[in-house]
Design a protein around this motif. Structure first.
Motif, PDB file in Angstrom:
ATOM      1  N   ASP A 162     -14.020 -34.310  70.401  1.00 40.43           N
ATOM      2  CA  ASP A 162     -14.282 -33.679  69.104  1.00 40.43           C
ATOM      3  C   ASP A 162     -15.463 -32.732  69.226  1.00 40.43           C
ATOM      4  N   PRO A 163     -15.422 -31.609  68.497  1.00 40.84           N
ATOM      5  CA  PRO A 163     -16.638 -30.816  68.374  1.00 40.84           C
ATOM      6  C   PRO A 163     -17.659 -31.632  67.612  1.00 40.84           C
ATOM      7  N   ILE A 169      -1.117 -32.039  66.775  1.00 42.10           N
ATOM      8  CA  ILE A 169      -1.940 -31.175  65.931  1.00 42.10           C
ATOM      9  C   ILE A 169      -3.351 -31.085  66.483  1.00 42.10           C
ATOM     10  N   ALA A 170      -3.913 -32.251  66.857  1.00 37.01           N
ATOM     11  CA  ALA A 170      -5.273 -32.269  67.403  1.00 37.01           C
ATOM     12  C   ALA A 170      -5.355 -31.442  68.678  1.00 37.01           C
ATOM     13  N   LYS A 227      -8.271 -36.733  68.015  1.00 37.76           N
ATOM     14  CA  LYS A 227      -7.531 -37.304  66.885  1.00 37.76           C
ATOM     15  C   LYS A 227      -8.459 -37.769  65.773  1.00 37.76           C
ATOM     16  N   THR A 228      -9.642 -38.251  66.136  1.00 35.95           N
ATOM     17  CA  THR A 228     -10.543 -38.765  65.109  1.00 35.95           C
ATOM     18  C   THR A 228     -10.968 -37.676  64.130  1.00 35.95           C
ATOM     19  N   VAL A 244      -9.091 -35.369  62.991  1.00 36.07           N
ATOM     20  CA  VAL A 244      -8.006 -35.270  62.014  1.00 36.07           C
ATOM     21  C   VAL A 244      -8.050 -36.463  61.060  1.00 36.07           C
ATOM     22  N   TYR A 245      -8.200 -37.666  61.626  1.00 31.09           N
ATOM     23  CA  TYR A 245      -8.171 -38.875  60.800  1.00 31.09           C
ATOM     24  C   TYR A 245      -9.378 -38.989  59.881  1.00 31.09           C
ATOM     25  N   ARG A 246     -10.470 -38.303  60.188  1.00 28.73           N
ATOM     26  CA  ARG A 246     -11.601 -38.280  59.260  1.00 28.73           C
ATOM     27  C   ARG A 246     -11.230 -37.583  57.957  1.00 28.73           C
ATOM     28  N   ARG A 247     -10.261 -36.677  58.049  1.00 21.33           N
ATOM     29  CA  ARG A 247      -9.910 -35.851  56.898  1.00 21.33           C
ATOM     30  C   ARG A 247      -8.620 -36.313  56.211  1.00 21.33           C
TER      31      ARG A 247
END
Length: 209
Positions: A4-5, A52-53, A60-61, A63-66
Protein backbone atom coordinates in the motif's frame (compact mmCIF):
# COMPACT_ATOMS: atom_id res chain seq x y z
CA UNK A 1 3.66 -8.42 -3.41
CA UNK A 2 2.41 -4.87 -3.99
CA UNK A 3 2.53 -2.65 -0.91
CA UNK A 4 0.00 0.00 0.00
CA UNK A 5 1.09 3.58 -0.50
CA UNK A 6 1.54 5.25 2.88
CA UNK A 7 -1.68 6.75 4.13
CA UNK A 8 -0.76 9.43 6.63
CA UNK A 9 -2.08 9.17 10.22
CA UNK A 10 -4.90 11.58 10.94
CA UNK A 11 -4.07 14.66 13.02
CA UNK A 12 -7.37 16.14 14.18
CA UNK A 13 -7.77 18.55 17.09
CA UNK A 14 -8.82 15.67 19.35
CA UNK A 15 -6.93 12.44 19.54
CA UNK A 16 -7.86 9.91 16.84
CA UNK A 17 -8.58 6.28 17.74
CA UNK A 18 -5.59 3.99 17.57
CA UNK A 19 -4.90 2.86 14.01
CA UNK A 20 -7.03 5.59 12.39
CA UNK A 21 -5.72 6.80 9.02
CA UNK A 22 -6.50 9.45 6.48
CA UNK A 23 -7.87 7.90 3.30
CA UNK A 24 -5.90 9.63 0.59
CA UNK A 25 -8.10 10.91 -2.22
CA UNK A 26 -5.53 10.09 -4.91
CA UNK A 27 -5.54 6.44 -3.79
CA UNK A 28 -9.36 6.41 -3.78
CA UNK A 29 -9.48 7.78 -7.33
CA UNK A 30 -6.84 5.30 -8.49
CA UNK A 31 -9.00 2.46 -7.16
CA UNK A 32 -12.10 3.82 -8.91
CA UNK A 33 -10.20 4.09 -12.19
CA UNK A 34 -8.91 0.56 -11.74
CA UNK A 35 -12.47 -0.65 -11.13
CA UNK A 36 -13.57 0.68 -14.53
CA UNK A 37 -10.62 -1.01 -16.22
CA UNK A 38 -11.29 -4.30 -14.44
CA UNK A 39 -14.99 -4.22 -15.31
CA UNK A 40 -14.22 -3.57 -18.95
CA UNK A 41 -11.71 -6.43 -18.99
CA UNK A 42 -13.50 -9.19 -17.07
CA UNK A 43 -17.04 -8.08 -16.11
CA UNK A 44 -18.62 -7.94 -12.66
CA UNK A 45 -18.87 -11.69 -11.97
CA UNK A 46 -15.15 -12.32 -12.58
CA UNK A 47 -13.98 -9.05 -11.08
CA UNK A 48 -12.01 -9.33 -7.83
CA UNK A 49 -10.67 -7.00 -5.18
CA UNK A 50 -7.23 -8.47 -5.88
CA UNK A 51 -7.47 -7.56 -9.57
CA UNK A 52 -8.65 -4.04 -8.81
CA UNK A 53 -5.87 -3.52 -6.26
CA UNK A 54 -3.27 -4.80 -8.72
CA UNK A 55 -4.43 -2.39 -11.43
CA UNK A 56 -4.48 0.50 -8.96
CA UNK A 57 -0.98 -0.30 -7.72
CA UNK A 58 -2.11 -0.71 -4.12
CA UNK A 59 -2.60 -3.57 -1.70
CA UNK A 60 -5.98 -5.19 -0.98
CA UNK A 61 -6.15 -3.50 2.41
CA UNK A 62 -6.29 -0.09 0.72
CA UNK A 63 -9.47 -1.21 -1.05
CA UNK A 64 -11.01 -2.84 2.03
CA UNK A 65 -10.41 0.31 4.09
CA UNK A 66 -12.86 2.05 1.78
CA UNK A 67 -15.32 -0.66 0.67
CA UNK A 68 -16.14 -3.97 2.31
CA UNK A 69 -16.84 -5.84 -0.94
CA UNK A 70 -16.67 -5.47 -4.70
CA UNK A 71 -20.44 -4.91 -4.76
CA UNK A 72 -20.16 -1.93 -2.42
CA UNK A 73 -17.33 -0.56 -4.54
CA UNK A 74 -19.43 -0.81 -7.70
CA UNK A 75 -22.53 0.63 -6.04
CA UNK A 76 -20.48 3.58 -4.81
CA UNK A 77 -19.39 4.22 -8.39
CA UNK A 78 -22.96 3.86 -9.67
CA UNK A 79 -24.16 6.25 -7.00
CA UNK A 80 -21.77 8.89 -8.29
CA UNK A 81 -23.88 9.32 -11.44
CA UNK A 82 -27.33 8.44 -10.08
CA UNK A 83 -29.95 11.18 -10.10
CA UNK A 84 -30.70 11.04 -6.38
CA UNK A 85 -30.54 14.56 -4.99
CA UNK A 86 -31.40 16.32 -8.26
CA UNK A 87 -34.44 18.62 -8.12
CA UNK A 88 -37.74 17.46 -9.59
CA UNK A 89 -38.31 19.16 -12.99
CA UNK A 90 -40.63 22.14 -12.67
CA UNK A 91 -41.27 23.46 -16.18
CA UNK A 92 -44.97 24.14 -15.67
CA UNK A 93 -46.28 21.36 -17.92
CA UNK A 94 -46.37 17.57 -17.94
CA UNK A 95 -44.67 17.46 -21.34
CA UNK A 96 -41.92 19.83 -20.21
CA UNK A 97 -41.28 17.87 -17.03
CA UNK A 98 -41.14 14.53 -18.84
CA UNK A 99 -38.84 16.01 -21.46
CA UNK A 100 -36.54 17.31 -18.71
CA UNK A 101 -36.53 13.89 -17.04
CA UNK A 102 -35.55 12.28 -20.34
CA UNK A 103 -32.74 14.79 -20.80
CA UNK A 104 -31.34 13.97 -17.37
CA UNK A 105 -31.60 10.22 -17.87
CA UNK A 106 -30.11 10.37 -21.36
CA UNK A 107 -27.11 12.16 -19.89
CA UNK A 108 -26.80 9.54 -17.14
CA UNK A 109 -26.96 6.66 -19.61
CA UNK A 110 -24.21 8.24 -21.74
CA UNK A 111 -21.84 7.93 -18.79
CA UNK A 112 -19.29 5.16 -19.48
CA UNK A 113 -20.13 3.53 -16.15
CA UNK A 114 -23.69 2.91 -17.36
CA UNK A 115 -22.64 0.66 -20.23
CA UNK A 116 -19.80 -0.94 -18.28
CA UNK A 117 -21.58 -1.64 -15.01
CA UNK A 118 -25.38 -1.66 -15.18
CA UNK A 119 -25.89 -4.63 -17.56
CA UNK A 120 -23.61 -6.85 -15.46
CA UNK A 121 -25.26 -5.71 -12.24
CA UNK A 122 -28.70 -6.54 -13.58
CA UNK A 123 -27.55 -10.06 -14.47
CA UNK A 124 -26.14 -10.52 -10.97
CA UNK A 125 -29.29 -9.04 -9.42
CA UNK A 126 -31.39 -11.75 -11.07
CA UNK A 127 -29.34 -14.36 -9.17
CA UNK A 128 -28.84 -12.66 -5.83
CA UNK A 129 -31.62 -10.91 -3.84
CA UNK A 130 -29.07 -8.92 -1.82
CA UNK A 131 -27.56 -7.49 -4.98
CA UNK A 132 -31.05 -6.86 -6.39
CA UNK A 133 -32.00 -4.79 -3.33
CA UNK A 134 -28.74 -2.83 -3.46
CA UNK A 135 -29.05 -2.13 -7.18
CA UNK A 136 -32.68 -1.09 -6.80
CA UNK A 137 -31.72 1.39 -4.11
CA UNK A 138 -28.78 2.80 -6.05
CA UNK A 139 -30.48 3.08 -9.43
CA UNK A 140 -34.18 3.60 -8.82
CA UNK A 141 -34.74 5.74 -5.74
CA UNK A 142 -33.81 9.05 -7.37
CA UNK A 143 -35.72 8.29 -10.57
CA UNK A 144 -38.79 7.19 -8.58
CA UNK A 145 -38.77 10.39 -6.55
CA UNK A 146 -38.57 12.50 -9.70
CA UNK A 147 -41.41 10.57 -11.35
CA UNK A 148 -43.61 10.96 -8.27
CA UNK A 149 -42.95 14.69 -8.27
CA UNK A 150 -43.77 15.01 -11.97
CA UNK A 151 -47.06 13.13 -11.59
CA UNK A 152 -48.00 15.03 -8.43
CA UNK A 153 -47.43 18.39 -10.14
CA UNK A 154 -49.40 17.27 -13.21
CA UNK A 155 -52.32 16.22 -10.97
CA UNK A 156 -52.29 19.59 -9.21
CA UNK A 157 -52.46 21.35 -12.60
CA UNK A 158 -55.32 19.12 -13.75
CA UNK A 159 -53.27 17.48 -16.51
CA UNK A 160 -53.63 14.03 -14.90
CA UNK A 161 -56.28 12.63 -12.55
CA UNK A 162 -55.57 11.52 -9.01
CA UNK A 163 -54.34 7.94 -8.81
CA UNK A 164 -51.96 7.81 -11.80
CA UNK A 165 -49.13 5.40 -11.02
CA UNK A 166 -45.80 7.25 -11.02
CA UNK A 167 -44.02 3.99 -11.82
CA UNK A 168 -45.78 3.98 -15.19
CA UNK A 169 -43.99 7.21 -16.02
CA UNK A 170 -40.65 5.46 -15.54
CA UNK A 171 -41.79 2.43 -17.54
CA UNK A 172 -42.88 4.56 -20.48
CA UNK A 173 -39.93 6.95 -20.37
CA UNK A 174 -36.84 5.13 -19.14
CA UNK A 175 -37.54 1.74 -20.75
CA UNK A 176 -37.20 2.91 -24.37
CA UNK A 177 -34.28 5.17 -23.47
CA UNK A 178 -32.37 2.38 -21.74
CA UNK A 179 -33.04 0.01 -24.64
CA UNK A 180 -31.78 2.49 -27.21
CA UNK A 181 -28.72 3.82 -25.39
CA UNK A 182 -27.47 0.83 -23.36
CA UNK A 183 -28.74 -2.26 -25.19
CA UNK A 184 -28.80 -1.16 -28.85
CA UNK A 185 -26.19 1.55 -28.23
CA UNK A 186 -27.61 4.10 -30.60
CA UNK A 187 -27.29 7.83 -30.07
CA UNK A 188 -30.39 9.81 -29.25
CA UNK A 189 -31.11 13.20 -30.75
CA UNK A 190 -33.14 16.08 -29.30
CA UNK A 191 -35.87 15.20 -31.82
CA UNK A 192 -35.96 11.65 -30.50
CA UNK A 193 -36.32 12.89 -26.92
CA UNK A 194 -39.06 15.32 -28.02
CA UNK A 195 -41.00 12.49 -29.66
CA UNK A 196 -40.49 10.14 -26.73
CA UNK A 197 -41.74 12.81 -24.32
CA UNK A 198 -44.90 13.24 -26.42
CA UNK A 199 -45.42 9.47 -26.44
CA UNK A 200 -45.03 9.27 -22.66
CA UNK A 201 -47.55 12.05 -22.10
CA UNK A 202 -49.97 10.39 -24.52
CA UNK A 203 -49.49 7.05 -22.78
CA UNK A 204 -50.10 8.50 -19.33
CA UNK A 205 -53.17 10.38 -20.51
CA UNK A 206 -54.62 7.34 -22.30
CA UNK A 207 -54.06 4.92 -19.41
CA UNK A 208 -55.47 7.34 -16.84
CA UNK A 209 -58.79 7.72 -18.57
Amino acid sequence: MTKDPAEAPAAPARRAPAGAAVLREDVTEAIRSALLEELAAVGFSRMSIEGIARRAGVGKTAVYRRWKSKLHLVLDLVGAFAVDGLPVPATGSLYGDVRALLEVMSHVLRHPVASAVIPDLLVEAARNPEIADAVRGALLEGERRMAEGIVSDAVSRGELPVGVDAARTLDLAIGPLYWRQVVVREAVSPDYLDGLARSVVAGLTATSG
